[in-house]
Design a protein around this motif. Structure first.
Motif, PDB file in Angstrom:
ATOM      1  N   LEU A  72      -1.365 -13.527 -93.152  1.00  0.00           N
ATOM      2  CA  LEU A  72      -0.914 -13.598 -94.551  1.00  0.00           C
ATOM      3  C   LEU A  72      -2.059 -13.363 -95.537  1.00  0.00           C
ATOM      4  O   LEU A  72      -1.867 -13.511 -96.750  1.00  0.00           O
ATOM      5  CB  LEU A  72      -0.287 -14.978 -94.816  1.00  0.00           C
ATOM      6  N   HIS A  73      -3.227 -13.001 -95.028  1.00  0.00           N
ATOM      7  CA  HIS A  73      -4.416 -12.891 -95.882  1.00  0.00           C
ATOM      8  C   HIS A  73      -4.174 -11.984 -97.094  1.00  0.00           C
ATOM      9  O   HIS A  73      -4.466 -12.358 -98.236  1.00  0.00           O
ATOM     10  CB  HIS A  73      -5.587 -12.380 -95.048  1.00  0.00           C
ATOM     11  N   ALA A  74      -3.624 -10.794 -96.840  1.00  0.00           N
ATOM     12  CA  ALA A  74      -3.411  -9.840 -97.941  1.00  0.00           C
ATOM     13  C   ALA A  74      -2.406 -10.396 -98.951  1.00  0.00           C
ATOM     14  O   ALA A  74      -2.557 -10.204-100.172  1.00  0.00           O
ATOM     15  CB  ALA A  74      -2.922  -8.497 -97.390  1.00  0.00           C
ATOM     16  N   ALA A  75      -1.383 -11.112 -98.433  1.00  0.00           N
ATOM     17  CA  ALA A  75      -0.379 -11.697 -99.334  1.00  0.00           C
ATOM     18  C   ALA A  75      -1.020 -12.744-100.239  1.00  0.00           C
ATOM     19  O   ALA A  75      -0.671 -12.866-101.418  1.00  0.00           O
ATOM     20  CB  ALA A  75       0.753 -12.324 -98.518  1.00  0.00           C
ATOM     21  N   HIS A  76      -1.976 -13.510 -99.719  1.00  0.00           N
ATOM     22  CA  HIS A  76      -2.659 -14.515-100.542  1.00  0.00           C
ATOM     23  C   HIS A  76      -3.422 -13.846-101.672  1.00  0.00           C
ATOM     24  O   HIS A  76      -3.377 -14.293-102.819  1.00  0.00           O
ATOM     25  CB  HIS A  76      -3.627 -15.345 -99.692  1.00  0.00           C
ATOM     26  N   LEU A  77      -4.130 -12.775-101.325  1.00  0.00           N
ATOM     27  CA  LEU A  77      -4.909 -12.075-102.350  1.00  0.00           C
ATOM     28  C   LEU A  77      -3.982 -11.517-103.440  1.00  0.00           C
ATOM     29  O   LEU A  77      -4.291 -11.592-104.623  1.00  0.00           O
ATOM     30  CB  LEU A  77      -5.753 -10.961-101.727  1.00  0.00           C
ATOM     31  N   ASP A 111       3.767 -10.527 -86.786  1.00  0.00           N
ATOM     32  CA  ASP A 111       3.853  -9.253 -87.521  1.00  0.00           C
ATOM     33  C   ASP A 111       4.970  -9.257 -88.575  1.00  0.00           C
ATOM     34  O   ASP A 111       5.086  -8.315 -89.352  1.00  0.00           O
ATOM     35  CB  ASP A 111       4.001  -8.073 -86.553  1.00  0.00           C
ATOM     36  N   GLU A 112       5.786 -10.315 -88.602  1.00  0.00           N
ATOM     37  CA  GLU A 112       6.817 -10.407 -89.644  1.00  0.00           C
ATOM     38  C   GLU A 112       6.442 -11.424 -90.730  1.00  0.00           C
ATOM     39  O   GLU A 112       7.167 -11.598 -91.708  1.00  0.00           O
ATOM     40  CB  GLU A 112       8.157 -10.816 -89.017  1.00  0.00           C
ATOM     41  N   GLY A 113       5.305 -12.081 -90.528  1.00  0.00           N
ATOM     42  CA  GLY A 113       4.935 -13.189 -91.411  1.00  0.00           C
ATOM     43  C   GLY A 113       4.761 -12.783 -92.862  1.00  0.00           C
ATOM     44  O   GLY A 113       5.255 -13.449 -93.782  1.00  0.00           O
ATOM     45  N   GLU A 114       4.079 -11.660 -93.067  1.00  0.00           N
ATOM     46  CA  GLU A 114       3.765 -11.247 -94.441  1.00  0.00           C
ATOM     47  C   GLU A 114       5.041 -10.924 -95.213  1.00  0.00           C
ATOM     48  O   GLU A 114       5.186 -11.313 -96.379  1.00  0.00           O
ATOM     49  CB  GLU A 114       2.818 -10.046 -94.404  1.00  0.00           C
ATOM     50  N   ALA A 115       5.981 -10.228 -94.551  1.00  0.00           N
ATOM     51  CA  ALA A 115       7.243  -9.888 -95.229  1.00  0.00           C
ATOM     52  C   ALA A 115       8.028 -11.157 -95.558  1.00  0.00           C
ATOM     53  O   ALA A 115       8.621 -11.272 -96.643  1.00  0.00           O
ATOM     54  CB  ALA A 115       8.081  -8.970 -94.331  1.00  0.00           C
ATOM     55  N   ALA A 157       9.017 -12.613 -99.270  1.00  0.00           N
ATOM     56  CA  ALA A 157      10.416 -12.889 -99.595  1.00  0.00           C
ATOM     57  C   ALA A 157      10.576 -14.325-100.104  1.00  0.00           C
ATOM     58  O   ALA A 157      11.360 -14.594-101.021  1.00  0.00           O
ATOM     59  CB  ALA A 157      11.288 -12.662 -98.362  1.00  0.00           C
ATOM     60  N   LEU A 158       9.818 -15.248 -99.529  1.00  0.00           N
ATOM     61  CA  LEU A 158       9.886 -16.647 -99.980  1.00  0.00           C
ATOM     62  C   LEU A 158       9.325 -16.791-101.394  1.00  0.00           C
ATOM     63  O   LEU A 158       9.819 -17.591-102.190  1.00  0.00           O
ATOM     64  CB  LEU A 158       9.135 -17.560 -98.994  1.00  0.00           C
ATOM     65  N   VAL A 159       8.302 -15.998-101.700  1.00  0.00           N
ATOM     66  CA  VAL A 159       7.760 -16.008-103.077  1.00  0.00           C
ATOM     67  C   VAL A 159       8.854 -15.598-104.066  1.00  0.00           C
ATOM     68  O   VAL A 159       9.018 -16.216-105.123  1.00  0.00           O
ATOM     69  CB  VAL A 159       6.528 -15.070-103.209  1.00  0.00           C
ATOM     70  N   THR A 160       9.645 -14.584-103.681  1.00  0.00           N
ATOM     71  CA  THR A 160      10.692 -14.116-104.611  1.00  0.00           C
ATOM     72  C   THR A 160      11.810 -15.152-104.771  1.00  0.00           C
ATOM     73  O   THR A 160      12.557 -15.090-105.739  1.00  0.00           O
ATOM     74  CB  THR A 160      11.319 -12.771-104.154  1.00  0.00           C
ATOM     75  N   LEU A 161      11.913 -16.117-103.835  1.00  0.00           N
ATOM     76  CA  LEU A 161      12.886 -17.205-104.024  1.00  0.00           C
ATOM     77  C   LEU A 161      12.376 -18.252-105.009  1.00  0.00           C
ATOM     78  O   LEU A 161      13.063 -19.222-105.303  1.00  0.00           O
ATOM     79  CB  LEU A 161      13.177 -17.907-102.689  1.00  0.00           C
ATOM     80  N   GLY A 162      11.138 -18.081-105.490  1.00  0.00           N
ATOM     81  CA  GLY A 162      10.597 -19.024-106.470  1.00  0.00           C
ATOM     82  C   GLY A 162       9.830 -20.176-105.836  1.00  0.00           C
ATOM     83  O   GLY A 162       9.542 -21.175-106.500  1.00  0.00           O
ATOM     84  N   ILE A 163       9.503 -20.043-104.550  1.00  0.00           N
ATOM     85  CA  ILE A 163       8.720 -21.093-103.890  1.00  0.00           C
ATOM     86  C   ILE A 163       7.247 -20.904-104.265  1.00  0.00           C
ATOM     87  O   ILE A 163       6.707 -19.808-104.141  1.00  0.00           O
ATOM     88  CB  ILE A 163       8.913 -21.033-102.362  1.00  0.00           C
TER      89      ILE A 163
END
Lengths: 353, 120
Positions: free
Chosen positions: A11-16, A206-210, A214-220
């Protein structure tokens, strides 16, 4: 440690992308905070936040001897689990300390998943491998195969429930089950380490980042290690390397319920009464940190193991390991930069729902 | 972020004003996160440039604040005792830490452009 040598979770890239500030933690480059620690802490206490806990390790145990093996290496009663249930447990050494504190999930009839602390993966593996020889058990290190996302907060269940076929609302505390979440096959566990309700979601690496996106878009709200630490401290949860360790008697904490009356590695030492006790301290204003010395009169009776200003309570709190014979006192002093400040003993947990 | 051009800056993220006031930069408060406690020096203390003279504590950590000049501490910002969050909200104004009677500025102080370039 050199930043280049730090491990990165999937998830490193997602954090950045989420604006995280990254710090080294247990050999990993991890997000300490995104927008701000207090806001992230509050999101978990009042709404719903999520943490990347993929740096933690996962070991799978299977075979006819898996249960007997886990019974021997841990003091909690693994035979009380059944498929789809999880519990908190320890890996004791034979000297009255802990190699690690862990969670065990029973995945099938003769199959268990153990989640261990990030910094201890190699040490735990070696410890368990050395003991496994006498048992009919297959051990697999699956730490690289899973992304683990802890979705925590009073609104965790209602936020996730519309997006999965699993019944999250009805799921029991410490249950463990498969489901489909936002187009991903996952395992849910109704567990966590924040003092709030929530789920830990296991998804293929390999599905973690997606899934995270998606969880970010739920407002979490993405929350970092900073909030994770203040949340677990308020809830009074011990952390390995602070309240637990190779040379700390684990019964100095209030966790005697973990230990059941059965044979296990290191029981003789564990049965000896601890000489120290973990207490909670409250201060007026000045934050106290790990390693600061605790006094009673002129005598140094122990030291702080974790401390911070509690975002929920608004004053500094700390856990400290002190001599057992001093632990019942109401008043202590903590030395901060050469000056002593009064600290009042308070019950752990500091914050209760 | 904009670093005021009338201030001088230390590479350790303190600013020094013409009237001897000292604080930490916008960049520094952002890196620290939520400030929960500030320990200020005693008024009257003689300090040397580069000496640790104050401590700013955020939820996570305690950070030393270094004197950007040598001289005497003549005032401290007492409002911070009750409102340490002013360091986050207004690092260049209401969140100043202490005031010095400067005898000699420390070596290596930068102007705003140089400090901004170093921290971009």
């Amino acid at each position: 440690m050199d930043n280049q040598n730090l491990k990165k979770t999937p998830l490193h890239a997602a954090h950045l992308r989420s604006g995280a500030r990254m710090v080294p933690f247990g050999g990993w480059d991890m997000p300490v905070q995104y927008a701000g620690l207090k806001a992230e802490h509050q999101a978990v206490r009042e709404n719903v936040g999520m943490f990347d806990v993929s740096h933690m390790g996962q070991f799978r145990f299977s075979g006819a001897g898996a249960l007997d093996f886990l019974q021997y290496v841990t003091p909690n009663d693994v035979s009380k689990l059944k498929p789809g249930r999880a519990h908190y447990n320890w890996l004791p050494n034979d000297q009255g300390g802990l190699v690690d504190d862990i969670f065990i999930y029973q995945a099938g009839e003769q199959e268990y998943l153990m989640v261990v602390n990030a910094g201890n993966i190699a040490k735990d593996w070696e410890h368990l491998q050395a003991l496994a020889g006498d048992y009919d058990v297959q051990m697999t290190d699956e730490s690289d195969q899973w992304v683990l996302i802890a979705v925590q907060g009073p609104k965790a269940a209602e936020t996730l429930d519309p997006h999965t076929d699993a019944d999250l609302i009805a799921a029991k505390r410490n249950s463990f089950f498969a489901g489909r979440l936002l187009d991903h096959d996952v395992f849910f566990a109704r567990t966590g380490y924040t003092g709030e309700d929530g789920f830990e979601v296991f998804v293929k690496a390999d599905e973690g980042e997606a899934l995270w996106d998606a969880l970010v878009t739920l407002g979490i709200t993405p929350a970092g290690l900073g909030a994770r630490d203040t949340l677990r401290l308020e809830a009074g949860f011990p952390l390995y390397g602070h309240e637990f360790g190779d040379n700390i008697h684990p019964l100095s904490s209030t966790y005697s319920w973990v230990v059941k009356d059965k044979p296990y590695l290191g029981r003789a030492k564990m049965d000896e009464a601890p000489r120290q006790k973990l207490i909670g301290l409250k201060l007026d204003k000045i934050p106290v940190r790990e390693g600061y010395l605790v006094y009673q009169g002129a005598e140094n009776v122990g030291q702080v193991t974790s401390g911070s200003t509690s975002p929920t309570l608004g004053h500094p709190i700390a856990m400290a390991l002190v001599d057992a014979n001093a632990a019942d006192s109401e008043q202590f002093e903590v030395e901060v930069r050469g000056k002593r400040h009064p600290a009042e003993r308070v019950e752990i947990p500091f914050y209760k729902k | 972020m904009t670093n005021p051009t009338e201030l001088k800056y230390a590479s350790s993220h303190e600013w020094l004003a013409g009237d001897g006031k000292v604080g930490i930069t916008e960049h520094a408060q952002d890196q620290l996160g939520d400030v929960v406690y500030v320990e200020l020096p005693e008024v009257g203390r003689e300090v040397t440039a580069g000496e640790a003279v104050a401590v700013v504590e955020s939820v996570k950590t305690a950070s030393d604040i270094y004197a950007p000049a040598s001289g005497k501490i003549v005032a401290v910002n007492e409002e911070l005792e009750g409102s340490p969050e002013k360091v986050n909200e207004s690092p260049f104004e209401g969140g100043w830490l202490f005031q010095m009677e400067v005898s000699e500025e420390g070596e290596g102080l930068m102007d705003a452009a140089a400090y901004t370039a170093e921290n971009e």
